[in-house]
Design a protein around this motif. Structure first.
Motif, PDB file in Angstrom:
ATOM      1  N   VAL A  31      27.572  46.497  42.847  1.00 43.06           N
ATOM      2  CA  VAL A  31      26.517  45.635  42.299  1.00 43.06           C
ATOM      3  C   VAL A  31      27.132  44.350  41.736  1.00 43.06           C
ATOM      4  CG1 VAL A  31      24.759  45.444  40.480  1.00 43.06           C
ATOM      5  CG2 VAL A  31      24.867  47.501  41.920  1.00 43.06           C
ATOM      6  N   ALA A  32      28.285  44.455  41.092  1.00 38.49           N
ATOM      7  CA  ALA A  32      28.962  43.254  40.582  1.00 38.49           C
ATOM      8  C   ALA A  32      29.333  42.323  41.737  1.00 38.49           C
ATOM      9  CB  ALA A  32      30.206  43.646  39.784  1.00 38.49           C
ATOM     10  N   GLN A  33      29.803  42.881  42.841  1.00 37.33           N
ATOM     11  CA  GLN A  33      30.135  42.064  44.017  1.00 37.33           C
ATOM     12  C   GLN A  33      28.880  41.402  44.583  1.00 37.33           C
ATOM     13  OE1 GLN A  33      32.039  45.069  46.424  1.00 37.33           O
ATOM     14  NE2 GLN A  33      34.085  44.438  45.776  1.00 37.33           N
ATOM     15  N   LEU A  34      27.786  42.149  44.625  1.00 37.20           N
ATOM     16  CA  LEU A  34      26.536  41.569  45.116  1.00 37.20           C
ATOM     17  C   LEU A  34      26.056  40.456  44.191  1.00 37.20           C
ATOM     18  CD1 LEU A  34      24.217  41.453  47.128  1.00 37.20           C
ATOM     19  CD2 LEU A  34      23.135  43.355  45.886  1.00 37.20           C
ATOM     20  N   ARG A  35      26.224  40.627  42.891  1.00 34.98           N
ATOM     21  CA  ARG A  35      25.832  39.575  41.945  1.00 34.98           C
ATOM     22  C   ARG A  35      26.600  38.287  42.224  1.00 34.98           C
ATOM     23  NH1 ARG A  35      25.870  41.535  35.871  1.00 34.98           N
ATOM     24  NH2 ARG A  35      24.613  39.663  35.602  1.00 34.98           N
ATOM     25  N   VAL A  36      27.900  38.410  42.453  1.00 32.17           N
ATOM     26  CA  VAL A  36      28.724  37.234  42.758  1.00 32.17           C
ATOM     27  C   VAL A  36      28.282  36.606  44.071  1.00 32.17           C
ATOM     28  CG1 VAL A  36      31.063  36.486  43.378  1.00 32.17           C
ATOM     29  CG2 VAL A  36      30.710  37.994  41.409  1.00 32.17           C
ATOM     30  N   ALA A  37      28.090  37.432  45.090  1.00 31.95           N
ATOM     31  CA  ALA A  37      27.674  36.921  46.396  1.00 31.95           C
ATOM     32  C   ALA A  37      26.305  36.261  46.310  1.00 31.95           C
ATOM     33  CB  ALA A  37      27.648  38.058  47.419  1.00 31.95           C
TER      34      ALA A  37
END
Length: 129
Positions: A31-37
């Motif tokens: 989810v953190a990676q998706l937030r950045v993306a």
């Protein structure tokens, strides 16, 4: 990371068994990676000289649709923030469902964006000689 990669990471993470002790950390990282993306996607589309500014300049008739995509950004960003905040203490099955709903919303947003680009640049309105 690109948006598609972020979506796929979350999809993969939520498919693992919730009883696995690594489930929450894995989902949290995804989810953190998706937030950045997603933040990068918003910058590339809404930012100065971004994709939406180009579309608006080339096809002003689509302004209302662009506004809807911008609204999607806020909705998805809020959902990402809410899910991130609940990952440490929420019930795993409910979190999995929320993450799946979020992924669906992002997929739909991507499709509306692709449809808009098609409308802006591939649709022949006629009247040209």
């Amino acid at each position: 990371m690109e948006l598609l990669g972020g979506i796929r990471h979350v999809e993969h993470a939520i498919q693992t068994p919730v009883w696995d002790p690594a489930w929450r950390p894995r989902v949290s990282r995804a989810v953190a990676q998706l937030r950045v993306a997603f933040a990068e996607h918003v910058d590339q589309t809404e930012g100065p000289g971004g994709l939406y500014a180009g579309v608006l300049g080339d096809a002003p008739r689509l302004a209302r649709h662009l506004s809807g995509l911008v609204d999607d950004h806020e909705t998805v960003r809020s959902a990402l923030d809410e899910l991130s905040g609940r990952l440490d203490h929420g019930e795993a099955d409910a979190l999995r469902w929320e993450a799946a709903q979020l992924i669906q919303a992002v997929w739909e947003h991507r499709q509306r964006g692709a449809d808009l680009l098609y409308e802006a640049y591939e649709t022949d309105l006629g009247g040209e000689t």
